[in-house]
Design a protein around this motif. Structure first.
Motif, PDB file in Angstrom:
ATOM      1  N   GLY A 176      60.704 -12.428  55.275  1.00 52.21           N
ATOM      2  CA  GLY A 176      59.368 -12.771  55.741  1.00 52.21           C
ATOM      3  C   GLY A 176      59.131 -14.259  55.915  1.00 52.21           C
ATOM      4  O   GLY A 176      58.027 -14.669  56.280  1.00 52.21           O
ATOM      5  N   ASP A 177      60.155 -15.097  55.692  1.00 46.09           N
ATOM      6  CA  ASP A 177      59.980 -16.541  55.837  1.00 46.09           C
ATOM      7  C   ASP A 177      59.986 -16.985  57.291  1.00 46.09           C
ATOM      8  O   ASP A 177      59.445 -18.045  57.622  1.00 46.09           O
ATOM      9  CB  ASP A 177      61.091 -17.291  55.093  1.00 46.09           C
ATOM     10  N   ASP A 178      60.626 -16.205  58.163  1.00 48.38           N
ATOM     11  CA  ASP A 178      60.763 -16.628  59.553  1.00 48.38           C
ATOM     12  C   ASP A 178      60.905 -15.391  60.429  1.00 48.38           C
ATOM     13  O   ASP A 178      61.061 -14.264  59.939  1.00 48.38           O
ATOM     14  CB  ASP A 178      61.988 -17.533  59.708  1.00 48.38           C
ATOM     15  N   PHE A 179      60.868 -15.617  61.748  1.00 49.32           N
ATOM     16  CA  PHE A 179      61.126 -14.539  62.695  1.00 49.32           C
ATOM     17  C   PHE A 179      62.621 -14.228  62.723  1.00 49.32           C
ATOM     18  O   PHE A 179      63.459 -15.126  62.643  1.00 49.32           O
ATOM     19  CB  PHE A 179      60.667 -14.945  64.100  1.00 49.32           C
ATOM     20  N   HIS A 180      62.927 -12.931  62.861  1.00 46.90           N
ATOM     21  CA  HIS A 180      64.292 -12.476  63.077  1.00 46.90           C
ATOM     22  C   HIS A 180      64.270 -11.417  64.166  1.00 46.90           C
ATOM     23  O   HIS A 180      63.258 -10.759  64.406  1.00 46.90           O
ATOM     24  CB  HIS A 180      64.899 -11.889  61.798  1.00 46.90           C
ATOM     25  N   GLU A 181      65.411 -11.255  64.819  1.00 45.12           N
ATOM     26  CA  GLU A 181      65.534 -10.264  65.880  1.00 45.12           C
ATOM     27  C   GLU A 181      66.221  -9.025  65.310  1.00 45.12           C
ATOM     28  O   GLU A 181      67.406  -9.066  64.962  1.00 45.12           O
ATOM     29  CB  GLU A 181      66.330 -10.838  67.051  1.00 45.12           C
ATOM     30  N   TYR A 182      65.457  -7.935  65.207  1.00 50.22           N
ATOM     31  CA  TYR A 182      65.964  -6.697  64.631  1.00 50.22           C
ATOM     32  C   TYR A 182      66.337  -5.737  65.760  1.00 50.22           C
ATOM     33  O   TYR A 182      65.561  -5.529  66.702  1.00 50.22           O
ATOM     34  CB  TYR A 182      64.915  -6.063  63.719  1.00 50.22           C
ATOM     35  N   GLY A 183      67.531  -5.157  65.672  1.00 53.93           N
ATOM     36  CA  GLY A 183      67.999  -4.277  66.726  1.00 53.93           C
ATOM     37  C   GLY A 183      68.431  -2.923  66.213  1.00 53.93           C
ATOM     38  O   GLY A 183      68.892  -2.774  65.069  1.00 53.93           O
ATOM     39  N   LEU A 184      68.254  -1.913  67.059  1.00 55.43           N
ATOM     40  CA  LEU A 184      68.718  -0.565  66.764  1.00 55.43           C
ATOM     41  C   LEU A 184      69.284   0.019  68.046  1.00 55.43           C
ATOM     42  O   LEU A 184      68.625   0.006  69.090  1.00 55.43           O
ATOM     43  CB  LEU A 184      67.576   0.305  66.240  1.00 55.43           C
ATOM     44  N   THR A 185      70.534   0.477  67.996  1.00 51.68           N
ATOM     45  CA  THR A 185      71.152   1.158  69.130  1.00 51.68           C
ATOM     46  C   THR A 185      71.306   2.626  68.769  1.00 51.68           C
ATOM     47  O   THR A 185      71.940   2.964  67.761  1.00 51.68           O
ATOM     48  CB  THR A 185      72.521   0.542  69.466  1.00 51.68           C
ATOM     49  N   TRP A 186      70.723   3.495  69.595  1.00 55.67           N
ATOM     50  CA  TRP A 186      70.646   4.926  69.307  1.00 55.67           C
ATOM     51  C   TRP A 186      71.380   5.667  70.423  1.00 55.67           C
ATOM     52  O   TRP A 186      70.954   5.635  71.575  1.00 55.67           O
ATOM     53  CB  TRP A 186      69.178   5.321  69.216  1.00 55.67           C
ATOM     54  N   THR A 187      72.503   6.284  70.086  1.00 56.87           N
ATOM     55  CA  THR A 187      73.317   7.017  71.048  1.00 56.87           C
ATOM     56  C   THR A 187      73.455   8.462  70.577  1.00 56.87           C
ATOM     57  O   THR A 187      73.071   8.799  69.454  1.00 56.87           O
ATOM     58  CB  THR A 187      74.714   6.393  71.174  1.00 56.87           C
ATOM     59  N   PRO A 188      74.023   9.355  71.415  1.00 60.52           N
ATOM     60  CA  PRO A 188      74.249  10.726  70.947  1.00 60.52           C
ATOM     61  C   PRO A 188      75.221  10.805  69.778  1.00 60.52           C
ATOM     62  O   PRO A 188      75.240  11.798  69.048  1.00 60.52           O
ATOM     63  CB  PRO A 188      74.826  11.423  72.188  1.00 60.52           C
ATOM     64  N   GLN A 189      76.034   9.764  69.579  1.00 59.38           N
ATOM     65  CA  GLN A 189      77.058   9.797  68.536  1.00 59.38           C
ATOM     66  C   GLN A 189      76.675   9.039  67.259  1.00 59.38           C
ATOM     67  O   GLN A 189      77.139   9.369  66.173  1.00 59.38           O
ATOM     68  CB  GLN A 189      78.374   9.202  69.069  1.00 59.38           C
ATOM     69  N   TYR A 190      75.818   8.018  67.359  1.00 61.65           N
ATOM     70  CA  TYR A 190      75.528   7.195  66.190  1.00 61.65           C
ATOM     71  C   TYR A 190      74.244   6.394  66.372  1.00 61.65           C
ATOM     72  O   TYR A 190      73.717   6.260  67.483  1.00 61.65           O
ATOM     73  CB  TYR A 190      76.691   6.232  65.908  1.00 61.65           C
ATOM     74  N   ILE A 240      63.422  -5.936  68.535  1.00 59.18           N
ATOM     75  CA  ILE A 240      62.099  -6.394  68.123  1.00 59.18           C
ATOM     76  C   ILE A 240      62.253  -7.719  67.393  1.00 59.18           C
ATOM     77  O   ILE A 240      63.010  -7.813  66.414  1.00 59.18           O
ATOM     78  CB  ILE A 240      61.407  -5.368  67.204  1.00 59.18           C
ATOM     79  N   ARG A 241      61.557  -8.738  67.864  1.00 59.25           N
ATOM     80  CA  ARG A 241      61.534 -10.021  67.156  1.00 59.25           C
ATOM     81  C   ARG A 241      60.249 -10.066  66.337  1.00 59.25           C
ATOM     82  O   ARG A 241      59.145 -10.019  66.892  1.00 59.25           O
ATOM     83  CB  ARG A 241      61.602 -11.198  68.120  1.00 59.25           C
ATOM     84  N   ALA A 242      60.397 -10.143  65.025  1.00 60.10           N
ATOM     85  CA  ALA A 242      59.239 -10.006  64.154  1.00 60.10           C
ATOM     86  C   ALA A 242      59.388 -10.861  62.904  1.00 60.10           C
ATOM     87  O   ALA A 242      60.495 -11.234  62.503  1.00 60.10           O
ATOM     88  CB  ALA A 242      59.056  -8.535  63.762  1.00 60.10           C
ATOM     89  N   LYS A 243      58.255 -11.164  62.302  1.00 60.50           N
ATOM     90  CA  LYS A 243      58.181 -11.821  60.998  1.00 60.50           C
ATOM     91  C   LYS A 243      57.535 -10.837  60.040  1.00 60.50           C
ATOM     92  O   LYS A 243      56.399 -10.406  60.260  1.00 60.50           O
ATOM     93  CB  LYS A 243      57.361 -13.113  61.096  1.00 60.50           C
ATOM     94  N   LEU A 244      58.247 -10.473  59.003  1.00 61.33           N
ATOM     95  CA  LEU A 244      57.829  -9.381  58.128  1.00 61.33           C
ATOM     96  C   LEU A 244      56.794  -9.851  57.097  1.00 61.33           C
ATOM     97  O   LEU A 244      56.803 -11.018  56.689  1.00 61.33           O
ATOM     98  CB  LEU A 244      59.045  -8.782  57.426  1.00 61.33           C
ATOM     99  N   PRO A 245      55.922  -8.959  56.657  1.00 63.37           N
ATOM    100  CA  PRO A 245      54.875  -9.343  55.699  1.00 63.37           C
ATOM    101  C   PRO A 245      55.434  -9.613  54.310  1.00 63.37           C
ATOM    102  O   PRO A 245      56.439  -9.027  53.900  1.00 63.37           O
ATOM    103  CB  PRO A 245      53.948  -8.114  55.691  1.00 63.37           C
ATOM    104  N   GLN A 246      54.750 -10.514  53.573  1.00 61.66           N
ATOM    105  CA  GLN A 246      55.071 -10.776  52.181  1.00 61.66           C
ATOM    106  C   GLN A 246      53.827 -10.562  51.328  1.00 61.66           C
ATOM    107  O   GLN A 246      52.715 -10.892  51.723  1.00 61.66           O
ATOM    108  CB  GLN A 246      55.582 -12.207  52.003  1.00 61.66           C
ATOM    109  N   GLY A 247      54.031 -10.043  50.160  1.00 63.27           N
ATOM    110  CA  GLY A 247      52.954  -9.714  49.234  1.00 63.27           C
ATOM    111  C   GLY A 247      53.373  -8.503  48.437  1.00 63.27           C
ATOM    112  O   GLY A 247      53.969  -7.558  48.990  1.00 63.27           O
ATOM    113  N   ASP A 248      53.104  -8.507  47.160  1.00 65.38           N
ATOM    114  CA  ASP A 248      53.565  -7.405  46.308  1.00 65.38           C
ATOM    115  C   ASP A 248      53.071  -6.056  46.826  1.00 65.38           C
ATOM    116  O   ASP A 248      51.895  -5.888  47.157  1.00 65.38           O
ATOM    117  CB  ASP A 248      53.080  -7.619  44.874  1.00 65.38           C
ATOM    118  N   TRP A 249      54.004  -5.096  46.904  1.00 63.50           N
ATOM    119  CA  TRP A 249      53.777  -3.698  47.218  1.00 63.50           C
ATOM    120  C   TRP A 249      53.390  -3.458  48.680  1.00 63.50           C
ATOM    121  O   TRP A 249      52.910  -2.386  49.028  1.00 63.50           O
ATOM    122  CB  TRP A 249      52.730  -3.072  46.273  1.00 63.50           C
TER     123      TRP A 249
END
Length: 476
Positions: free
Chosen positions: A349-363, A267-276
């Motif tokens: 939240g300053d810029d877009f980043h590419e976040y990855g998750l690999t989900w296998t039966p082991q890890y 997922i390439r996303a830019k995260l929100p900024q703001g208290d809480w």
């Protein structure tokens, strides 16, 4: 909630009426699956907020009894309210005697004395054969086949596709995080929309919404039954004393028509900024079988960073410089174990980043911009690039034999933005200006205290949006 209790409560509170009145329960579809199990469903309709199935195999059932086959469905999937039993072995000639109960526009409807005789057993997947040259994979798609290396889900958000369901409900105290928001579909001033090739999810203040005329969040009510996507208790709220209406309106979408087991998510996303504030970029279990508590819900966080530009407890930093992810666990150890900091003083939240998750039966492994930064093994072990004080995963998840929960079920994708809540922000934390967190996670008046601190946190919401450029899921 026990299904029988649920039916009794709704019958009294909503006024149980017969199926011949203003609403008629549509025909119930039952499909027998291979090698075992069955699926029960009815089509979605306006105002439908709950579907309950109660049945017995080869014996009668009374309308006020709990059956040996039972299920409570809280939201539709791909246009239908679906209950699936994966364990009951059925044979030709077996008879399922059952009744169904639904809640529509805050009224309860019952249809009983129903039966289904098994005439044939259908293919469990309902999918076509795999194509020639398809390489084997551990990845499976609910209702379909996958080949190794195949893109099984992708969206560049050039438009908002029907694959996504925009949620509308009010989280209650049994929610794992109990955020101080309501998720709404707003036709005139949407909090979920697509623009310039990005998905936008933008939280707003309820009291400032132009169509909010129900007195105030202290005295008014919030009626979301029309289009509500959850159970009845999450479709309406009446303010009373410290139990104010959720002060934040936000958005949440789920991949209602797509669920999978094992794969690589990017997922390439830019995260929100703001208290809480904090983003919800999640995998959630399709059948919700793990439970609803924070440690047992089975939810997997692909990536999250708290919206506060600066947030500390003593000398420890928790704000938008720190990235978290992985299976939900005790908040203190999650922040010590599964975290990665930006070292150049910038924020996630300053810029877009590419976040990855690999989900296998082991890890499960977590990566950002192509670099792995943490890994959780199926037996509970953890590897991380950074030193920590927690050496194990306490109270992590409901155990399934010797494997932790998120390794044995189908999961769907959730994207959203939340605020406040009872798990994400440590007590005794304070912002960069020394302003203390205004509520305690165990406090009865948490939402009220959060709202009354609006003069401090409201001015920090200069970039509260979650922006998503694209999302892709690839079979392993």
């Amino acid at each position: 909630m026990d299904v029988r209790v649920c039916c009794y409560v709704l019958s009294v509170a909503l006024g149980l009426v017969s199926a011949q009145n203003s609403y008629t329960i549509p025909d119930v579809r039952i499909e027998v699956l291979q090698p075992k199990g069955f699926r029960v469903s009815i089509p979605d309709g306006p105002g439908l907020a709950l579907f309950v199935f109660q049945g017995n195999l080869n014996r009668k059932i009374d309308r006020d009894a709990v059956g040996s086959l039972k299920g409570e469905v809280l939201r539709p999937t791909n246009g239908r309210w679906v209950y699936e039993d994966a364990n009951t072995q059925l044979r030709v000639g077996d008879v399922i005697n059952y009744y169904v109960f639904v809640s529509v526009n805050r009224k309860g409807y019952l249809k009983d004395n129903l039966s289904y005789t098994v005439q044939a057993v259908e293919d469990r997947t309902g999918s076509s054969p795999k194509p020639v040259g398809c390489l084997p994979t551990v990845t499976t798609i609910r209702g379909g086949n996958a080949c190794s290396g195949q893109i099984i889900f992708e969206d560049d958000f050039s438009s908002l596709k029907d694959t996504w369901q925009i949620e509308q409900y009010i989280p209650v105290s049994s929610h794992p995080e109990y955020p101080f928001v309501s998720y709404q579909r707003l036709p005139d001033d949407p909090v979920v929309y697509v623009s310039n090739g990005n998905l936008h999810i933008t939280p707003k203040i309820q009291q400032r919404m132009s169509d909010f005329t129900n007195e105030s969040i202290y005295l008014g009510n919030l009626d979301l039954f029309s289009g509500c996507t959850s159970r009845a208790e999450e479709c309406y709220r009446q303010a009373s004393g410290p139990d104010i209406l959720p002060p934040v309106v936000s958005g949440r979408i789920t991949s209602a028509g797509f669920a999978f087991k094992y794969g690589a998510v990017t997922i390439r996303a830019k995260l929100p900024q703001g208290d809480w504030l904090y983003p919800e970029i999640l995998l959630e279990p399709f059948l919700k079988k793990y439970g609803s508590s924070n440690y047992a819900s089975g939810v997997i966080k692909i990536a999250t960073a708290l919206g506060n530009r600066d947030l500390r407890v003593g000398l420890d930093e928790y704000g938008n410089k720190v990235l978290y992810g992985g299976p939900i666990m005790d908040v203190k150890c999650r922040m010590q174990l599964l975290s990665r900091k930006l070292m150049d003083n910038s924020l996630w939240g300053d810029d877009f980043h590419e976040y990855g998750l690999t989900w296998t039966p082991q890890y499960i492994s977590l990566s950002v911009d192509g670099e792995q930064w943490a890994r959780v093994d199926a037996t509970g072990g953890l590897r991380t690039r950074f030193p920590n004080t927690c050496t194990h995963l306490p109270r992590m998840l409901l155990e399934k034999g010797t494997r932790i929960a998120p390794f044995d079920d189908y999961f769907y994708i959730t994207l959203g933005v939340a605020a406040g809540g009872i798990t994400e922000f440590p007590d005794d934390s304070y912002t960069g200006g020394g302003q203390p967190k205004p509520w305690r996670n165990s406090g009865r008046k948490g939402m009220l205290s959060f709202w009354e601190d609006l003069p401090h946190w409201g001015t920090t919401w200069t970039q509260p949006e979650l922006l998503v450029d694209y999302i892709k899921v690839v079979a392993l």
